[in-house]
Design a protein around this motif. Structure first.
Motif, short mmCIF file in Angstrom:
data_model
loop_
_atom_site.label_atom_id
_atom_site.label_comp_id
_atom_site.label_asym_id
_atom_site.label_seq_id
_atom_site.Cartn_x
_atom_site.Cartn_y
_atom_site.Cartn_z
N TRP A 1 3.00 5.19 2.47
CA TRP A 1 2.37 6.04 1.45
C TRP A 1 3.15 6.02 0.14
O TRP A 1 2.57 6.21 -0.93
N ASN B 1 1.84 3.93 -2.80
CA ASN B 1 0.46 4.11 -3.25
C ASN B 1 0.38 4.60 -4.70
O ASN B 1 1.10 5.51 -5.10
N HIS C 1 -2.97 5.83 -6.82
CA HIS C 1 -4.42 6.06 -6.75
C HIS C 1 -4.96 6.33 -8.15
O HIS C 1 -4.46 7.22 -8.85
N THR D 1 3.07 -2.63 -4.89
CA THR D 1 2.35 -1.37 -4.97
C THR D 1 0.93 -1.53 -4.45
O THR D 1 0.25 -2.49 -4.76
N ARG D 2 0.49 -0.58 -3.66
CA ARG D 2 -0.91 -0.55 -3.23
C ARG D 2 -1.69 0.34 -4.19
O ARG D 2 -1.44 1.54 -4.27
N THR E 1 -5.30 1.90 -5.36
CA THR E 1 -6.70 2.13 -5.04
C THR E 1 -7.42 2.56 -6.31
O THR E 1 -6.85 3.19 -7.19
N ARG F 1 -8.19 10.56 -1.68
CA ARG F 1 -7.11 9.76 -2.25
C ARG F 1 -5.89 10.65 -2.55
O ARG F 1 -4.76 10.22 -2.36
N GLU G 1 -4.23 11.38 0.75
CA GLU G 1 -3.59 10.21 1.35
C GLU G 1 -2.12 10.13 0.97
O GLU G 1 -1.31 9.54 1.68
N GLY H 1 0.97 9.59 -2.19
CA GLY H 1 1.36 8.42 -2.96
C GLY H 1 2.40 8.75 -4.01
O GLY H 1 2.82 9.90 -4.17
#
Length: 550
Positions: free
Chosen positions: A185, A188, A190, A222-223, A225, A249, A252, A254
């Motif tokens: 996490w 993340n 977002h 980095t992820r 979304t 989001r 989730e 981040g």
């Protein structure tokens, strides 16, 4: 001209701010980084000035001890000194220790009662020309020690209404910095984009430009979304459930949660689709927010969402004060513009991803000081040149863009603890062949890796448009249409083709393999790594080319 600039402003937000927050680069390893950002902090003792109502002093006790264990001494000032008295006391303290005093922490909401701390107001000469407010609420003068109306110290406001609320928030700050949850996490970011509705051609062009910029700024490990209020976008969830996906989001968890678009004191924009106006988020949905243990830093690139002087708490304040909400927020107190927000965003990205500045307050300060400088066109990146050129073209003759940037320096505020220490990862280098073959295994190795478990992923690149995502062939209001939107949105944001988990050896090396599906199309793909080890987290990134055998 005014209307034209306001319409084009929304497009500039996506061309610049979305691009800024979603771009993908490789990053030089951070020396000495990890869960202890103070590793890169200068050895000189730093000082934070905490302004609080006299009766609230006990609420600071645990936080003071925590900060002093990190080498940051805390000096307390009474809020009862009043606005001008507090400002004078900060300047006086800075004269005594100019190299040490770095932070101002305002502990209390805006107001004129004994348990509040007033804010300042500065006149607008730039944004007012486009319908902006005549006066901008700002806390910057508390951090201005040389009288130039620009911040010299990192400042943030914790808008607590009671001593207990202040103590609870500071307990969350300590827990955030001491957390040993170094699972995925933490990488993340977002992004929720509330701008759209210009029509299929314009919206498609905006999304294409965003993807084009995805290769430039945010590191590949980095992820990211995307949740975008454009029905044609792969990143649009079921419009009927857009607000629920915004909340998902946040929950989730981040590093950052970023909103880009229109906003007001208690609400974000609505998605406009046919004759319907569908909510993105408002205060009535706040009870459903629960990012416990994984709270992001919220960035609102929108108007009014940080109006700490409003008669009711702004959205950013509510996000931060909610026990299950954000750990901090950055938001504007009045009508803001995409040009000024984009320039500040660029500075914050640079402060975190390039300069690895230890604290959130210092990152925001760095961004503001950079934004308040006269621009050297020759030194600007191509992206910033484009943003500056568009803003100038959409402005009246002799319009002062520097004045607009400074007005954003004044009104964009950090809500939360400016001494918050940033959770930088240990960056590892991945070794992989330049080319992979569909249907075969891909060997990956690494050295100088922290001992622990490491997850490796073969993923689509953020820059590329997914060809495997189908079109929506049912109306968005029908159950089938809602399912198709949901499935496409989740697939677009997932992006993982195959993954594996391996254990790093005691000598800091690992070897692992990833499956390359036999039906994977030719092109370039990403390999990401993330893992936890020895009280910190680590991440890495590289790219490969997939080609069938010759």
């Amino acid at each position: 001209m005014v209307l034209l600039r306001l319409v084009c402003a929304s497009q500039i937000v996506l061309f610049s701010a979305v691009a800024a927050w979603c771009q993908e680069v490789a990053v030089t390893p951070v020396s000495g980084s990890g869960s202890d950002p103070s590793a890169s902090r200068p050895q000189v003792q730093q000082i934070a000035i905490a302004v609080r109502p006299q009766t609230w002093s006990a609420s600071l006790a645990k936080w003071k001890q925590h900060r002093e264990s990190q080498g940051i001494k805390v000096i307390e000032l009474d809020a009862e000194l009043g606005r001008d008295g507090i400002q004078a006391a900060v300047v006086s303290q800075h004269k005594v220790a100019p190299e040490q005093i770095r932070f101002v922490v305002l502990c209390g909401d805006v107001g004129t009662t004994p348990t509040t701390i007033p804010t300042f107001y500065r006149p607008s000469t730039a944004l007012v020309q486009f319908g902006g407010d005549k006066q901008l609420a700002t806390d910057v003068p508390y951090a201005d020690v040389d009288g130039d109306d620009l911040p010299d110290l990192a400042i943030g406001r914790i808008p607590a209404d009671t001593a207990n609320q202040l103590a609870d928030y500071l307990d969350r700050v300590i827990a955030y910095e001491r957390s040993t949850d170094f699972t995925a996490w933490r990488r993340n970011v977002h992004v929720v984009a509330g701008v759209g509705g210009f029509g299929p051609v314009a919206d498609s062009m905006i999304e294409m430009t965003t993807r084009k910029f995805l290769g430039d700024r945010i590191p590949g490990w980095t992820r990211v979304t995307m949740t975008q209020a454009s029905a044609e976008s792969h990143y649009c969830p079921s419009p009927v459930h857009f607000a629920e996906n915004t909340i998902d989001r946040i929950n989730e968890g981040g590093l950052f949660w970023v909103y880009i678009g229109h906003g007001h004191i208690e609400t974000l924009d609505r998605m406009r689709l046919e004759q319907s106006y569908l909510p993105i988020f408002d205060v009535n949905r706040l009870p459903n927010v629960d990012a416990s243990g994984r709270p992001p830093i919220s960035i609102f690139l929108a108007c009014y969402t940080g109006a700490t002087d409003a008669s009711r708490d702004s959205l950013a304040e509510r996000f931060v004060l909610k026990p299950e909400g954000s750990i901090a927020a950055v938001a504007a107190s009045r009508i803001s513009g995409p040009y000024g927000l984009a320039m500040l965003s660029n500075g914050m990205l640079s402060g975190f991803y390039e300069h690895h500045i230890p604290s959130l307050g210092e990152i925001v300060l760095f961004a503001k000081r950079e934004s308040a400088k006269e621009l050297d066109s020759a030194a600007l990146s191509s992206d910033l040149k484009m943003i500056d050129s568009i803003a100038q073209a959409m402005s009246p003759k002799d319009y002062d863009l520097l004045a607009e940037r400074i007005e954003h320096v004044w009104q964009v505020q950090l809500i939360g603890d400016p001494t918050l220490q940033m959770p930088y990862p240990h960056i590892l280098e991945l070794n992989a062949p330049k080319r992979a073959v569909p249907g075969q295994e891909l060997a990956i190795s690494g050295i100088d890796v922290l001992v622990g478990e490491l997850t490796l992923e073969l993923t689509y690149r953020r820059t590329d448009k997914r060809r495997d995502l189908g079109a929506i062939d049912s109306h968005w209001t029908t159950p089938e249409g809602q399912r198709q939107y949901r499935d496409r949105y989740l697939a677009a944001n997932h992006g993982v083709i195959s993954s594996t988990t391996t254990t790093v050896a005691e000598d800091g090396t690992f070897q692992a393999t990833l499956d390359v599906p036999v039906d994977l199309g030719r092109g370039r793909y990403s390999i990401r790594a993330v893992g936890a080890a020895d009280g910190q987290w680590q991440a890495g990134y590289t790219e490969i080319s997939v080609r069938p055998p010759r």
